[in-house]
Design a protein around this motif. Structure first.
Motif, mmCIF file in Angstrom:
data_model
loop_
_atom_site.group_PDB
_atom_site.id
_atom_site.type_symbol
_atom_site.label_atom_id
_atom_site.label_comp_id
_atom_site.label_asym_id
_atom_site.label_seq_id
_atom_site.Cartn_x
_atom_site.Cartn_y
_atom_site.Cartn_z
ATOM 1 N N ASP A 41 62.995 70.159 -28.462
ATOM 2 C CA ASP A 41 63.637 71.017 -27.460
ATOM 3 C C ASP A 41 64.806 71.838 -27.991
ATOM 4 O O ASP A 41 65.532 72.456 -27.208
ATOM 5 N N THR A 42 64.965 71.880 -29.310
ATOM 6 C CA THR A 42 66.027 72.724 -29.872
ATOM 7 C C THR A 42 65.622 74.195 -29.897
ATOM 8 O O THR A 42 66.463 75.062 -30.149
ATOM 9 N N TYR A 43 64.351 74.486 -29.651
ATOM 10 C CA TYR A 43 63.874 75.866 -29.710
ATOM 11 C C TYR A 43 64.290 76.681 -28.489
ATOM 12 O O TYR A 43 64.207 77.910 -28.484
ATOM 13 N N HIS A 44 64.732 76.026 -27.410
ATOM 14 C CA HIS A 44 65.135 76.754 -26.213
ATOM 15 C C HIS A 44 66.392 77.579 -26.482
ATOM 16 O O HIS A 44 67.327 77.098 -27.134
ATOM 17 N N GLN A 45 66.410 78.780 -25.963
ATOM 18 C CA GLN A 45 67.641 79.567 -26.014
ATOM 19 C C GLN A 45 68.695 78.866 -25.154
ATOM 20 O O GLN A 45 68.408 78.414 -24.050
ATOM 21 N N ASP A 46 69.907 78.765 -25.678
ATOM 22 C CA ASP A 46 70.998 78.063 -24.974
ATOM 23 C C ASP A 46 70.650 76.588 -24.727
ATOM 24 O O ASP A 46 71.002 76.029 -23.673
ATOM 25 N N PHE B 116 61.437 79.849 -15.946
ATOM 26 C CA PHE B 116 61.412 80.774 -17.071
ATOM 27 C C PHE B 116 62.813 81.239 -17.468
ATOM 28 O O PHE B 116 62.986 81.800 -18.546
ATOM 29 N N THR B 117 63.803 81.007 -16.613
ATOM 30 C CA THR B 117 65.174 81.359 -16.972
ATOM 31 C C THR B 117 65.932 80.148 -17.512
ATOM 32 O O THR B 117 66.902 80.303 -18.242
ATOM 33 N N VAL B 118 65.501 78.949 -17.140
ATOM 34 C CA VAL B 118 66.129 77.741 -17.684
ATOM 35 C C VAL B 118 65.567 77.436 -19.073
ATOM 36 O O VAL B 118 66.315 77.218 -20.033
ATOM 37 N N PHE B 119 64.228 77.442 -19.190
ATOM 38 C CA PHE B 119 63.577 77.133 -20.463
ATOM 39 C C PHE B 119 63.068 78.413 -21.134
ATOM 40 O O PHE B 119 62.802 79.421 -20.466
ATOM 41 N N THR B 120 62.932 78.335 -22.437
ATOM 42 C CA THR B 120 62.359 79.448 -23.190
ATOM 43 C C THR B 120 60.842 79.275 -23.222
ATOM 44 O O THR B 120 60.301 78.528 -24.049
ATOM 45 N N PRO C 86 71.474 65.761 -22.006
ATOM 46 C CA PRO C 86 71.182 66.975 -22.780
ATOM 47 C C PRO C 86 69.690 67.037 -23.077
ATOM 48 O O PRO C 86 69.077 66.039 -23.464
ATOM 49 N N VAL C 87 69.078 68.197 -22.888
ATOM 50 C CA VAL C 87 67.628 68.301 -23.052
ATOM 51 C C VAL C 87 67.206 67.936 -24.473
ATOM 52 O O VAL C 87 66.107 67.405 -24.691
ATOM 53 N N THR C 88 68.082 68.173 -25.451
ATOM 54 C CA THR C 88 67.742 67.859 -26.844
ATOM 55 C C THR C 88 67.807 66.366 -27.139
ATOM 56 O O THR C 88 67.373 65.930 -28.207
ATOM 57 N N ASP C 89 68.354 65.579 -26.210
ATOM 58 C CA ASP C 89 68.456 64.124 -26.410
ATOM 59 C C ASP C 89 67.322 63.361 -25.730
ATOM 60 O O ASP C 89 67.157 62.163 -25.973
ATOM 61 N N ILE C 90 66.559 64.015 -24.868
ATOM 62 C CA ILE C 90 65.611 63.298 -24.023
ATOM 63 C C ILE C 90 64.541 62.595 -24.848
ATOM 64 O O ILE C 90 64.205 61.430 -24.590
#
Length: 800
Positions: free
Chosen positions: A48-53, A126-130, A264-268
């Motif tokens: 999930d590190t590929y998401h913008q922001d 589509f605005t939360v996730f890339t 954090p989405v990157t920790d899930i």
């Protein structure tokens, strides 16, 4: 000068081809293993590190706290997303997703599939996730009811080369318009979004609009993107009590707290294993373990390399002495040894890259990971690999270079110099270190497989053998005639029992709030629920502790009764199961009633999770699984009958089934993969250590050639010589065993803490590991020992 260094290095390498091959091969295997493990770790850490922001995206989870227990869920209530938007200015965007698995999707009459990973959501996703759209407009694609956005590969599955946008798909007999096509999501996403459809179809439902009731459900994944530069600790504190503004009075009455928290989405993927996860998460512990294994394998290979280089350097003493006599200073000699070492380590790096290229498909199958070989040629990877190789080359050459360049040439040329006790001690220390690591890895491997075997074969408290389960999905329903359907299947002589339920062990259970009625001190809490019919306990052989089971002859049993397990008795604070009988319960799914029975605890989830309170109720509307108890002696004909009967009962739905024991054990698939990976790399580590041991045994035998000749002349037998040469290595392995055992015990015990139900650490684990490594070591040195013992003493003593 550099050309001279390389020329001399190549000359020395060609003179000692055996040592060179052992050195380079051992080091190459170690480097290749580390590169492969690096791929695994990098993949796991990149989710999930590929998401913008991505650093501003969080999932909101809930901790339901009661007097009895805490239950933590990845899913939250339906009204939460709007409350977050309305009440918290820190929230930039918010989106909710409802996972809608096992739906029957059709295109025309030819293409029909059950689809999982179908999610109901809003355009905000589509605005939360890339999530790039290859076709369609992200602002409007999900704004209307009965619209669907497909993943790229899903669109290709149904439409081939046709234009998908504007086409109609039938989902559970309703027509949906395809309004968009998503780009293929990266493998490193904790959400596998196969199809997205508009959540507006739910928003029109009465139960969804009942905000007061919905605050107590755990059905929706809720994600937010927060604004930049907010005070995150303060925001988390405020979000924690978001439900109190809406249902605070009721929560006080129930004596329950709803505590929301941010992930954090990157920790899930690695750091979340909550109830109701969309996908089976990874394991941070596995990443730590494989990181340690990578370091240990490289350490073994490095020690092996240093050991052989140090041993071989003693044979260079006369060369160094002559070069010093003719005027060589110490610095060029040091550089000469370093140049040779760098040449070998660079050769090992190139060989390692070739190994990675060759075995990476096998490693992908072993670990379940995707390997992008292009990562090896990125600037960062190239610099890291070259830097580590140069560091290894310099460090391995440092000791022999400094030692040999420091002595007086007169002593060497008179034959008065050897590496002496100092060199022998260093080699012994290095061997002990290598086999300490090998023993730890072997003991760890044994315990991994013992724990997995224990989980697969432990008594779960119910019977999972000879049970065939038929999922009823894709819009099919059995609520009107479930008893008739059971009887249809039971008409075959090999099918002894049949039952229907909302789920089966290992497949997940629902969760609802629950509270005691008519109690002075209300004990509200959250509990798991399993909706079953009247024959469930009998088919699954679940024992009764107190009271009675559900009875189809009593009309009230399908409307206002419950059964609970022993854990629920403790959660409510009753002294005995008998005390629970007759107590009144009020539940979050709209049913009040009394407890009629207490059944024995059983593992309705994997052994990795503890047994928690579980409430059973008869709820015909939720039945979507048929379980059949079959005899296995005529399984082929029985399953043919089951398939035929299914097609008669559900002609428009594909026939699918699974055996419960196999399905239940799939929960351990990730542990099995890490176990196989651990086993392979343990074998590699031991193999590399044995390569070094073989080279060292060859060197030792060569150093003691004359001694062996004298002993044979004086009457020593071959077994005497073999024992003499093997005794030293045996002693070193025993020392390694004494060091490795306590270290292994501590690390294994720490790993076992991840399992709610675990085995003990028996002494035999370390004995087996020690005996195995000792046997491998003895077999490794025995070739050279026997070869030296059988040599003609005349050949070794002819110059004396």
């Amino acid at each position: 000068m550099l050309k001279n260094y390389v020329t001399i290095a190549l000359r020395n390498i060609s003179r000692h081809k055996g040592y060179t091959a052992l050195n380079v091969a051992g080091l190459a295997v170690g480097i290749a293993s580390c590169i492969l493990i690096f791929f695994f770790i990098r993949n796991e850490l990149s989710y999930d590190t590929y998401h913008q922001d991505a650093d501003r995206i969080y999932r909101v989870a809930i901790d339901i706290q009661s007097k009895a227990d805490n239950r933590i869920f990845a899913k939250t209530s339906a009204p939460l997303v709007e409350a977050l938007k309305k009440d918290f200015p820190q929230v930039e965007e918010a989106v909710q997703l409802w996972q809608w698995n096992s739906q029957l999707v059709k295109y025309g009459e030819e293409k029909s599939f059950y689809e999982d990973n179908l999610f109901l959501t809003t355009p905000d996703i589509f605005t939360v996730f890339t999530i790039p759209l290859l076709k369609g407009d992200s602002r409007t694609a999900l704004s209307r009811p009965l619209t669907v956005v497909l993943a790229e590969e899903t669109a290709r599955k149904y439409f081939g080369q046709e234009e998908p946008v504007g086409k109609m798909l039938k989902i559970n007999d309703k027509q949906y318009e395809v309004t968009g096509v998503m780009a293929r999501l990266p493998y490193n996403s904790h959400l596998n979004l196969n199809m997205l459809t508009s959540i507006t179809m739910l928003q029109n439902e009465a139960w969804y609009q009942d905000e007061a009731a919905n605050w107590h459900s755990t059905m929706f994944f809720t994600y937010i993107k927060v604004k930049e530069n907010i005070n995150l600790p303060l925001f988390e504190k405020q979000v924690a009590t978001a439900a109190n503004a809406y249902v605070g009075d009721l929560l006080k009455e129930w004596v329950v707290n709803y505590v929301f928290f941010l992930q954090p989405v990157t920790d899930i993927h690695l750091h979340s294993n909550l109830s109701g996860e969309a996908e089976v998460p990874g394991s941070a512990m596995n990443v730590y373990i494989l990181s340690v294994v990578a370091v240990l394998i490289l350490l073994i290979a490095s020690l092996n390399y240093i050991n052989l280089t140090t041993a071989q350097a003693a044979n260079r003493a006369k060369e160094v002495g002559i070069r010093k006599v003719v005027g060589a200073s110490r610095t060029p000699l040091v550089f000469q040894f370093i140049a040779e070492s760098l040449l070998l380590t660079l050769a090992a790096l190139l060989m390692a890259l070739g190994m990675v290229y060759t075995v990476h498909p096998w490693f992908e199958a072993l670990s379940g990971q995707t390997i992008d070989l292009g990562q090896v040629i990125t600037p960062q990877a190239v610099v890291t690999l070259l830097g580590a190789t140069v560091l290894l080359g310099i460090s391995s050459a440092a000791y022999p270079a400094l030692f040999l360049s420091s002595f007086r040439p007169v002593s060497v040329l008179k034959g008065k110099l050897s590496m002496g006790a100092k060199g022998a001690t260093l080699r012994k220390v290095l061997v002990v270190c290598q086999f300490t690591i090998s023993l730890m890895l072997m003991a760890g491997t044994i315990m991994v497989y013992r724990q997995l075997n224990f989980m697969k074969n432990e008594n779960l408290g119910f019977s999972k053998e000879q049970v065939v389960v038929l999922p009823v999905r894709g819009g099919a329903s059995i609520k009107e005639n479930y008893e008739q359907i059971k009887n249809e299947f039971k008409s075959h002589s090999s099918i002894a029992e049949a039952t229907t339920s909302a789920s089966v062990p290992g497949r997940g259970v629902d969760n609802f709030a629950i509270a005691l009625m008519d109690e002075a001190d209300d004990k509200g809490q959250s509990m798991y629920y399993l909706f079953v019919d009247f024959d469930f306990l009998k088919l699954y052989n679940i024992g009764l502790v107190a009271g009675r089971a559900f009875d189809k002859t009593r009309a009230t049993d399908a409307e206002s009764t419950f059964m609970i397990n022993e854990k629920a008795v403790k959660a409510f604070g009753w002294a005995s199961p008998e005390e629970a009988i007759g107590k009144k319960l009020s539940t979050g799914f709209g049913r009040d009633g009394e407890i009629i029975g207490v059944y024995k605890d059983f593992h309705y989830r994997s052994l990795q999770a503890p047994i928690e309170p579980l409430v059973m109720a008869v709820n015909i509307a939720r039945f979507n699984h048929i379980s059949l108890k079959v005899q296995t002696k005529e399984i082929a004909s029985t399953m043919a009958f089951v398939e035929k009967k299914w097609k008669e009962l559900f002609p428009n739905h594909p026939f699918e089934y699974f055996f419960l024991d196999e399905e239940f054990n799939k929960q351990y698939a990730a542990d099995e993969k890490i176990g196989r990976t651990f086993l392979v790399f343990t074998g590699i580590a031991i193999g590399v250590a044995c390569l070094g041991l073989f080279g060292l045994a060859t060197f030792t035998a060569a150093q003691r050639t004359k001694e062996i000749g004298v002993r044979k002349v004086l009457g020593a037998t071959v077994p005497n010589i073999v024992l003499l040469l093997s005794r030293e290595f045996t002693r070193l392995v025993i020392i390694a065993f004494l060091i490795a055992t306590p270290l292994s015990y501590v690390l294994i015990d720490k790993w076992l803490e991840n399992f709610a139900t675990r085995i003990g650490i028996g002494w035999d684990t370390f004995v087996i590991a020690g005996a195995g490594v000792l046997l491998i070591a003895l077999l490794t040195v025995s070739y050279q020992s026997i070869k030296a013992a059988l040599a003609n003493p005349v050949q070794s003593l002819r110059n004396e």
